[in-house]
Design an enzyme around this catalytic site. Structure first.
Site, PDB file in Angstrom:
ATOM      1  N   CYS A  13      41.257   0.456  15.715  1.00 26.64           N
ATOM      2  CA  CYS A  13      41.367   0.265  14.193  1.00 26.64           C
ATOM      3  C   CYS A  13      42.232   0.744  13.205  1.00 26.64           C
ATOM      4  O   CYS A  13      42.882   1.571  13.741  1.00 26.64           O
ATOM      5  CB  CYS A  13      39.861   0.314  13.335  1.00 26.64           C
ATOM      6  SG  CYS A  13      39.144   2.368  12.946  1.00 26.64           S
ATOM      7  N   ASN A  16      41.299   5.417  13.476  1.00 31.49           N
ATOM      8  CA  ASN A  16      40.483   5.975  14.838  1.00 31.49           C
ATOM      9  C   ASN A  16      39.177   6.796  14.624  1.00 31.49           C
ATOM     10  O   ASN A  16      39.273   7.075  14.959  1.00 31.49           O
ATOM     11  CB  ASN A  16      40.774   6.537  15.860  1.00 31.49           C
ATOM     12  CG  ASN A  16      40.641   6.079  17.904  1.00 31.49           C
ATOM     13  OD1 ASN A  16      40.939   6.679  18.321  1.00 31.49           O
ATOM     14  ND2 ASN A  16      39.369   4.799  17.747  1.00 31.49           N
ATOM     15  N   CYS A  18      36.478   5.546  12.032  1.00 34.13           N
ATOM     16  CA  CYS A  18      35.301   5.227  11.584  1.00 34.13           C
ATOM     17  C   CYS A  18      34.797   3.934  12.676  1.00 34.13           C
ATOM     18  O   CYS A  18      33.650   3.859  13.154  1.00 34.13           O
ATOM     19  CB  CYS A  18      35.511   4.325  10.639  1.00 34.13           C
ATOM     20  SG  CYS A  18      35.724   6.107   9.036  1.00 34.13           S
ATOM     21  N   ARG A  19      35.015   2.817  12.256  1.00 34.74           N
ATOM     22  CA  ARG A  19      34.605   1.758  12.991  1.00 34.74           C
ATOM     23  C   ARG A  19      35.047   1.935  15.084  1.00 34.74           C
ATOM     24  O   ARG A  19      34.206   1.034  15.550  1.00 34.74           O
ATOM     25  CB  ARG A  19      35.663   0.506  12.252  1.00 34.74           C
ATOM     26  CG  ARG A  19      34.872   0.121  11.054  1.00 34.74           C
ATOM     27  CD  ARG A  19      36.429  -1.365  10.654  1.00 34.74           C
ATOM     28  NE  ARG A  19      37.868  -0.454  10.555  1.00 34.74           N
ATOM     29  CZ  ARG A  19      38.429  -1.335   9.826  1.00 34.74           C
ATOM     30  NH1 ARG A  19      38.441  -2.658   9.383  1.00 34.74           N
ATOM     31  NH2 ARG A  19      39.849  -0.471   9.585  1.00 34.74           N
ATOM     32  N   SER A  20      36.608   1.677  15.122  1.00 33.16           N
ATOM     33  CA  SER A  20      36.598   2.027  16.821  1.00 33.16           C
ATOM     34  C   SER A  20      36.588   3.102  16.970  1.00 33.16           C
ATOM     35  O   SER A  20      35.023   2.430  18.605  1.00 33.16           O
ATOM     36  CB  SER A  20      38.211   1.864  16.867  1.00 33.16           C
ATOM     37  OG  SER A  20      38.726   2.655  16.496  1.00 33.16           O
ATOM     38  N   ASP A 130      35.959  -2.081   6.925  1.00 33.86           N
ATOM     39  CA  ASP A 130      36.375  -0.201   6.657  1.00 33.86           C
ATOM     40  C   ASP A 130      35.288  -0.076   6.178  1.00 33.86           C
ATOM     41  O   ASP A 130      35.836   0.288   4.775  1.00 33.86           O
ATOM     42  CB  ASP A 130      37.229   0.140   6.381  1.00 33.86           C
ATOM     43  CG  ASP A 130      37.896   1.515   6.259  1.00 33.86           C
ATOM     44  OD1 ASP A 130      36.955   2.764   7.274  1.00 33.86           O
ATOM     45  OD2 ASP A 130      39.349   1.672   6.844  1.00 33.86           O
TER      46      ASP A 130
END
Length: 158
Positions: A13, A16, A18-20, A130
């Site tokens: 993301c 690196n 939050c999402r990934s 995000d």
């Protein structure tokens, strides 16, 4: 990079944090629960260098903990080597995809298949938004999307 006869996946993301890292932790747990974690190299990274060395967002960590998942990941930026060593690079949105494809085009021996993680979603939610500027509910949505996508991805790779 993958173990002999194994596979490798890098979740990506923007930052690196939050999402990934959520996707990485979810996939790690699924691979462990399915008894195949030793056949995988699993990591996550960022298209930017803004958060290098940082722990994941506290709201993401709280969301993972709520589901019985821990992670000690530290943010890192995607490198040229990643395109030569990972089989799959799965990202969260169109901006990540553009950045990764641009970077991959400058790597001579790129072998990674670069895709949106959401392309595996049985509910067809292509983009994983995000949650950084959102609420705990937004992190939960990311978690749920990652669970659906990672399950489908793991099944397809088995």
């Amino acid at each position: 990079m993958a173990t002999p006869g194994g596979r490798s996946v890098l979740f990506v993301c923007l930052g690196n944090i939050c999402r990934s890292p959520i996707a990485e932790a979810v996939f790690q747990k699924m691979a462990t629960d399915n008894g195949v974690v030793d056949k995988w190299v699993i990591d996550s990274g960022a298209t930017s260098d803004w958060n290098t060395g940082s722990a994941p967002d506290a709201r993401g960590l709280a969301c993972l903990r709520k589901h019985g998942i821990e992670t000690d990941h530290r943010a890192r930026q995607v490198t040229k080597d990643d395109f030569m060593t990972f089989d799959h690079i799965l990202c969260m949105d169109e901006s990540n995809l553009r950045d990764l494809n641009k970077k991959a085009s400058s790597v001579k021996n790129s072998k990674a298949k670069i895709e949106l993680l959401g392309s595996y979603d049985p509910e067809k939610q292509l983009i994983i938004q995000d949650p950084y500027y959102g609420s705990d509910k937004d992190f939960e949505t990311v978690y749920e999307q990652c669970v659906r996508c990672c399950k489908a991805f793991l099944e397809q790779c088995s």
